[in-house]
Design an enzyme around this catalytic site. Sequence first.
Site, PDB file in Angstrom:
ATOM      1  N   PHE A 136       6.639   2.431  -6.661  1.00 26.76           N
ATOM      2  CA  PHE A 136       5.635   3.416  -6.252  1.00 26.76           C
ATOM      3  C   PHE A 136       4.914   2.851  -5.039  1.00 26.76           C
ATOM      4  CE2 PHE A 136       1.502   5.371  -6.006  1.00 26.76           C
ATOM      5  CZ  PHE A 136       1.777   6.708  -6.245  1.00 26.76           C
ATOM      6  N   ASP A 220       4.704  -4.849  -1.083  1.00 28.78           N
ATOM      7  CA  ASP A 220       3.581  -3.984  -1.429  1.00 28.78           C
ATOM      8  C   ASP A 220       2.748  -4.711  -2.476  1.00 28.78           C
ATOM      9  OD1 ASP A 220       1.880  -2.130  -2.616  1.00 28.78           O
ATOM     10  OD2 ASP A 220       3.309  -0.482  -2.465  1.00 28.78           O
ATOM     11  N   LYS A 249      -6.839  -1.396  -2.929  1.00 30.67           N
ATOM     12  CA  LYS A 249      -7.419  -1.472  -4.270  1.00 30.67           C
ATOM     13  C   LYS A 249      -8.506  -2.541  -4.402  1.00 30.67           C
ATOM     14  CE  LYS A 249      -3.733   0.840  -6.832  1.00 30.67           C
ATOM     15  NZ  LYS A 249      -4.499   1.994  -7.323  1.00 30.67           N
TER      16      LYS A 249
END
Length: 398
Positions: A136, A220, A249
């Site tokens: 994702f 990522d 995040k």
Amino acid sequence: MTHDWKDEAARDLMSLGGRLANLERGKGSHVWDTEGNRFLDFLGGIAVNALGHAHPVFVEAVTQQAQRLAHVSNYFATPQQLELAARLKRLAKTGDEGRVFLANAGTEANETALKLARLHGNKRGKGTILCLNGAFHGRTTGALALTPKAAYQDPFAPLLPGVVAIDPTIEALERAFTDDVAAIFAEPIQGEAGVVPLPDGFLARARELATEHDALLILDEVQTGSGRTGEWFAHQALGITPDAITIAKSAGGGFPIGALITFGEASSLFYPGTHNSTFGGNPLASAVANAVLEHIEDTGLLENVTRRGAEIREKVQELPLVSHTRGAGLLIGIVLDGPVAAEVAAAAFERGLIINAPAADVIRLAPAYTIGDDEIAEFLDIFAASLDAVAHSQENAS
């Protein structure tokens, strides 16, 4: 009692997913909704709230910087932006050649990384970008091309050409790597797949193959970065050096920010006119990220992440319905004996605990780095009760 907020959400917000509660305030690892219900937040805004809610360091950084300078265009630099870029280079251990592009979110950082891959590939006549099944990387159309899930991709096809998804195995990696590969994207731990670490040796082999075929290794680290696994970045525990990483995040502790961090020759691929962002690296976001990362470093919170993560994994192993755990630090996947994770998450929410089920048999935890004995004890009490409730429901159904 009528839930007016649900009516308002249905009337005014796009229908993109259910909303469990109308939260209005938070403190530490707890949040309260508009009806006065209190919840223990062990999802942390999906691995975002590194210091919990309303931490004094976060509040002070927002307040002080907002009083001075919140936004300027990218025609200008600011001291906060320069400090953050230097800090990220140091934490990522890029060396002097490293460079940082500051963005607003993980998806935007991954879009930037995609352009980096194209710049590298187009110079060399390479058209293939590899990604991994289960990955994702975001929901914008570029990042979505790297997220091989039919339910996400099919409504928006056709997507970016040249992206090839492979199984996350060394064998599949070796078969797929040809001289046409410009880059490979990978998460060290696939968070949305259910907190699934890549196989041992996978990233080391990817590094070897990328070097051999003059391709970029792009990691990522949106979920795993900024200390979430107990290392500043998850790849550092593996002893490899990527060509680029993306973060977001936890880096801002709740303030929107993302970044692309490059290493070595990849740092010279962008040039004026090839990319930019109106809000990326604004002084307010940069100041908050500096304060959050500085506090994590100065107070030794990475040690707490490692210790508390191990403690939680050990203690939940003794609970009913739990098969095993996986992940690292405070990114934890609790694998259940059957596909009842959604039921467990719902039972937990009813009892005042926020967790989620990224896979049918997996519960994900991503609490604040600041959790201690009290928060863990409360979590274990509620989680055990939730597991018991689901187990008893299964017994009654049979």
